[in-house]
Design an enzyme around this catalytic site. Structure first.
Site, short mmCIF file in Angstrom:
data_model
loop_
_atom_site.label_atom_id
_atom_site.label_comp_id
_atom_site.label_asym_id
_atom_site.label_seq_id
_atom_site.Cartn_x
_atom_site.Cartn_y
_atom_site.Cartn_z
N GLN A 91 34.99 40.66 31.47
CA GLN A 91 34.40 40.19 32.63
C GLN A 91 32.90 39.75 32.26
OE1 GLN A 91 34.96 43.75 35.70
NE2 GLN A 91 35.59 44.42 33.73
N ASP A 94 28.56 37.01 28.97
CA ASP A 94 27.87 36.83 27.37
C ASP A 94 28.70 36.18 26.46
OD1 ASP A 94 29.12 38.95 25.68
OD2 ASP A 94 28.33 40.27 26.76
N HIS A 109 34.61 36.08 34.71
CA HIS A 109 33.59 36.04 35.49
C HIS A 109 32.52 35.17 35.20
CE1 HIS A 109 34.11 40.52 37.23
NE2 HIS A 109 34.81 39.50 37.68
N CYS A 117 28.39 22.24 38.14
CA CYS A 117 27.75 21.39 39.14
C CYS A 117 28.12 21.24 40.62
CB CYS A 117 27.72 19.86 38.63
SG CYS A 117 26.98 18.67 39.70
N ASN A 205 35.93 54.15 27.07
CA ASN A 205 34.95 54.00 27.77
C ASN A 205 33.80 55.34 27.36
OD1 ASN A 205 33.49 52.50 29.76
ND2 ASN A 205 33.62 54.13 31.45
N LEU A 206 32.57 55.05 27.61
CA LEU A 206 31.76 55.85 27.36
C LEU A 206 32.01 57.43 28.29
CD1 LEU A 206 28.94 56.29 25.54
CD2 LEU A 206 27.71 55.60 27.40
N ALA A 223 31.58 52.35 22.59
CA ALA A 223 32.68 51.38 22.19
C ALA A 223 32.75 50.99 20.81
CB ALA A 223 32.51 50.12 23.13
C1 BJW Z 1 30.11 51.90 27.92
C2 BJW Z 1 29.11 51.76 26.82
C3 BJW Z 1 29.37 52.09 25.56
C4 BJW Z 1 28.26 51.86 28.93
N1 BJW Z 1 30.55 51.92 25.21
N2 BJW Z 1 31.29 51.99 27.18
C5 BJW Z 1 36.25 46.16 49.31
C6 BJW Z 1 37.30 46.78 48.60
C7 BJW Z 1 37.85 45.99 47.29
C8 BJW Z 1 37.19 44.77 47.07
C9 BJW Z 1 36.19 44.27 47.74
C10 BJW Z 1 35.75 44.93 48.91
N3 BJW Z 1 34.58 44.11 49.12
C11 BJW Z 1 34.54 43.05 48.75
C12 BJW Z 1 35.53 42.95 47.69
C13 BJW Z 1 35.54 42.36 46.49
C14 BJW Z 1 34.63 42.24 45.36
C15 BJW Z 1 34.47 43.59 45.00
O1 BJW Z 1 35.13 44.04 43.98
N4 BJW Z 1 33.64 44.20 45.32
C16 BJW Z 1 33.37 45.65 44.93
C17 BJW Z 1 31.61 45.89 44.97
C18 BJW Z 1 33.87 46.74 45.96
N5 BJW Z 1 35.04 41.42 44.60
C19 BJW Z 1 34.69 39.75 44.47
O2 BJW Z 1 34.12 39.26 45.45
C20 BJW Z 1 35.47 39.29 43.25
N6 BJW Z 1 36.20 38.07 43.90
C21 BJW Z 1 37.21 38.15 44.57
O3 BJW Z 1 37.70 39.33 44.90
O4 BJW Z 1 37.77 36.92 45.02
C22 BJW Z 1 38.81 37.25 45.85
C23 BJW Z 1 40.32 37.37 44.96
C24 BJW Z 1 41.11 38.23 45.45
C25 BJW Z 1 42.59 38.44 44.88
C26 BJW Z 1 42.66 38.02 43.81
C27 BJW Z 1 41.58 37.52 43.06
C28 BJW Z 1 40.56 37.11 43.88
C29 BJW Z 1 34.25 38.40 42.45
C30 BJW Z 1 33.59 39.45 41.89
C31 BJW Z 1 32.58 39.03 41.08
C32 BJW Z 1 31.71 40.03 40.09
N7 BJW Z 1 30.35 39.35 39.65
C33 BJW Z 1 29.54 40.32 38.72
C34 BJW Z 1 28.23 39.59 38.83
C35 BJW Z 1 28.44 38.33 37.88
C36 BJW Z 1 27.05 38.03 37.71
C37 BJW Z 1 26.21 38.46 36.46
O5 BJW Z 1 26.68 38.64 35.60
O6 BJW Z 1 25.12 38.71 36.93
O7 BJW Z 1 30.26 40.24 37.40
S1 BJW Z 1 29.45 41.78 39.37
C38 BJW Z 1 29.01 42.66 37.87
O8 BJW Z 1 30.38 43.89 38.03
C39 BJW Z 1 29.50 41.56 36.73
C40 BJW Z 1 30.59 42.54 36.00
O9 BJW Z 1 31.33 41.52 35.28
C41 BJW Z 1 31.11 43.22 37.16
C42 BJW Z 1 31.95 44.52 36.44
O10 BJW Z 1 30.96 45.56 35.73
P1 BJW Z 1 31.13 46.31 34.44
O11 BJW Z 1 31.58 45.42 33.32
O12 BJW Z 1 32.19 47.11 35.08
O13 BJW Z 1 29.86 46.85 34.23
P2 BJW Z 1 29.30 48.32 34.63
O14 BJW Z 1 27.64 48.24 34.59
O15 BJW Z 1 29.73 48.52 36.24
O16 BJW Z 1 30.00 49.41 33.98
C43 BJW Z 1 29.60 49.52 32.67
C44 BJW Z 1 30.60 50.72 32.19
O17 BJW Z 1 30.49 50.84 30.67
C45 BJW Z 1 30.47 52.00 32.47
O18 BJW Z 1 31.67 52.89 32.90
C46 BJW Z 1 29.64 52.90 31.40
O19 BJW Z 1 30.28 54.11 31.32
C47 BJW Z 1 30.13 52.05 30.18
N8 BJW Z 1 29.48 52.11 29.04
N9 BJW Z 1 27.78 52.10 27.51
C48 BJW Z 1 31.46 52.10 26.17
N10 BJW Z 1 28.34 52.18 24.72
#
Ligand code: BJW
Length: 247
Positions: A91, A94, A109, A117, A205-206, A223
């Site tokens: 996801q 980077d 992502h 574009c 996960n942490l 990790a």
């Molecule tokens: C460690 C550590 C260490 C720390 N060692 N571990 C209601 C219900 C359900 C779904 C939806 C809803 N309303 C809307 C939706 C859909 C929506 C969604 O999910 N929303 C939720 C908020 C509810 N999703 C979308 O809109 C997606 N598109 C979509 O659904 O299209 C339709 C579709 C349907 C069916 C099939 C296919 C498609 C698009 C999502 C786009 C997400 N984009 C982002 C931003 C990108 C821009 C950017 O980078 O700036 O992507 S959001 C952000 O969150 C980013 C990440 O990839 C993503 C996930 O975050 P991640 O990686 O989990 O990070 P953190 O910070 O949340 O967690 C870090 C973890 O690491 C923690 O657990 C720590 O403990 C751990 N950790 N240090 C090991 N050293």
């Protein structure tokens, strides 16, 4: 141990945390300092493109200061040495998996070092700022329109390569989720998809994530420690690609 043939790995921001890249939802993470609606939605971009371009330009610049950590390196080693199939889905936007040596990475992502574009819909490799000092926007390398945006999947947009990912989840023996909070769909649903298809599921996960209870096994810790250990385990219990990699 049963011989593994196919592994799907999902990584999230936690795998890059030890490389100095900010996570999103942890204390002090990106979403404490920026409003999601402003910087990670198409509506936010339409309202204030300068703010969004500046946000991603700063993150692209910060990426140049980061280096892959032992977790990225271990996953690259798994891809090189494991005789079965490995699909690495991240996801993360980077490029630390690639710089750690992974060759095949699905960036569901999008990528910081790519631009999309809005005129011709082409994705182009991009390393420079998307916003000039005087607010000017560079031309698309394909059609020359000054309408490039970050090639990032924002909320409400369809992630990349979903067909390929679901096909792999339906066929894998093991699904491993590393460093992701399980808060964002569709990635958060991959564990259930893989389980329904008969795979074993493991979380590294942490701390326990929102979806920990969906996994057969959950291991907690950084990790950089857990991933190399897990890769050693897999390689010890399975056939390797080339004898030259052994002991
Ligand atoms: C460690 C550590 C260490 C720390 N060692 N571990 C209601 C219900 C359900 C779904 C939806 C809803 N309303 C809307 C939706 C859909 C929506 C969604 O999910 N929303 C939720 C908020 C509810 N999703 C979308 O809109 C997606 N598109 C979509 O659904 O299209 C339709 C579709 C349907 C069916 C099939 C296919 C498609 C698009 C999502 C786009 C997400 N984009 C982002 C931003 C990108 C821009 C950017 O980078 O700036 O992507 S959001 C952000 O969150 C980013 C990440 O990839 C993503 C996930 O975050 P991640 O990686 O989990 O990070 P953190 O910070 O949340 O967690 C870090 C973890 O690491 C923690 O657990 C720590 O403990 C751990 N950790 N240090 C090991 N050293």
């Amino acid at each position: 141990m049963t011989q593994l043939a196919t592994i799907v790995i999902l990584t999230g921001a936690g795998i890059s945390a030890e490389s100095g890249i900010d996570t999103f939802r942890s204390a002090g993470g990106l979403w404490e300092r920026h409003r999601i609606e402003d910087v990670a939605t198409p509506e936010g971009f339409a309202r204030n493109p300068g703010l969004v371009l500046g946000f991603y330009d700063a993150r692209r610049a910060a990426l140049a200061q980061a280096a892959p950590n032992p977790a990225h390196l271990a996953l690259a080693r798994l891809e090189r040495e494991f005789a079965g199939k490995v699909l690495l889905v991240t996801q993360n936007v980077d490029d630390l998996h690639e710089r750690g040596g992974s060759r095949e990475v699905v960036h569901m992502h999008g990528e910081l070092k790519s631009a999309l574009c809005l005129a011709c819909e082409t994705r182009s490799p991009w390393g420079a700022p998307l916003l000039g000092e005087a607010g000017e926007r560079p031309p698309c390398p394909v059609c020359a329109a000054p309408m490039l945006r970050p090639d990032i999947v924002w909320f409400g947009e369809m992630p990349y390569q979903m067909g390929r990912i679901y096909e792999a989840l339906g066929q894998c023996d093991l699904f491993v989720s590393i460093g992701t909070s399980g808060a964002v769909y569709p990635a958060a649903g991959f564990v259930q998809e893989a389980r329904a298809a008969g795979a074993r599921t493991l979380e590294l996960n942490l701390e326990p994530s929102e979806g920990s209870h969906f996994f057969h096994e959950s291991r907690n810790g950084p990790a950089g420690l857990l991933v190399p250990r897990w890769v050693d385990e897999v390689l010890e219990g399975s056939t390797r690609k080339r004898a030259s990699h052994e002991g």
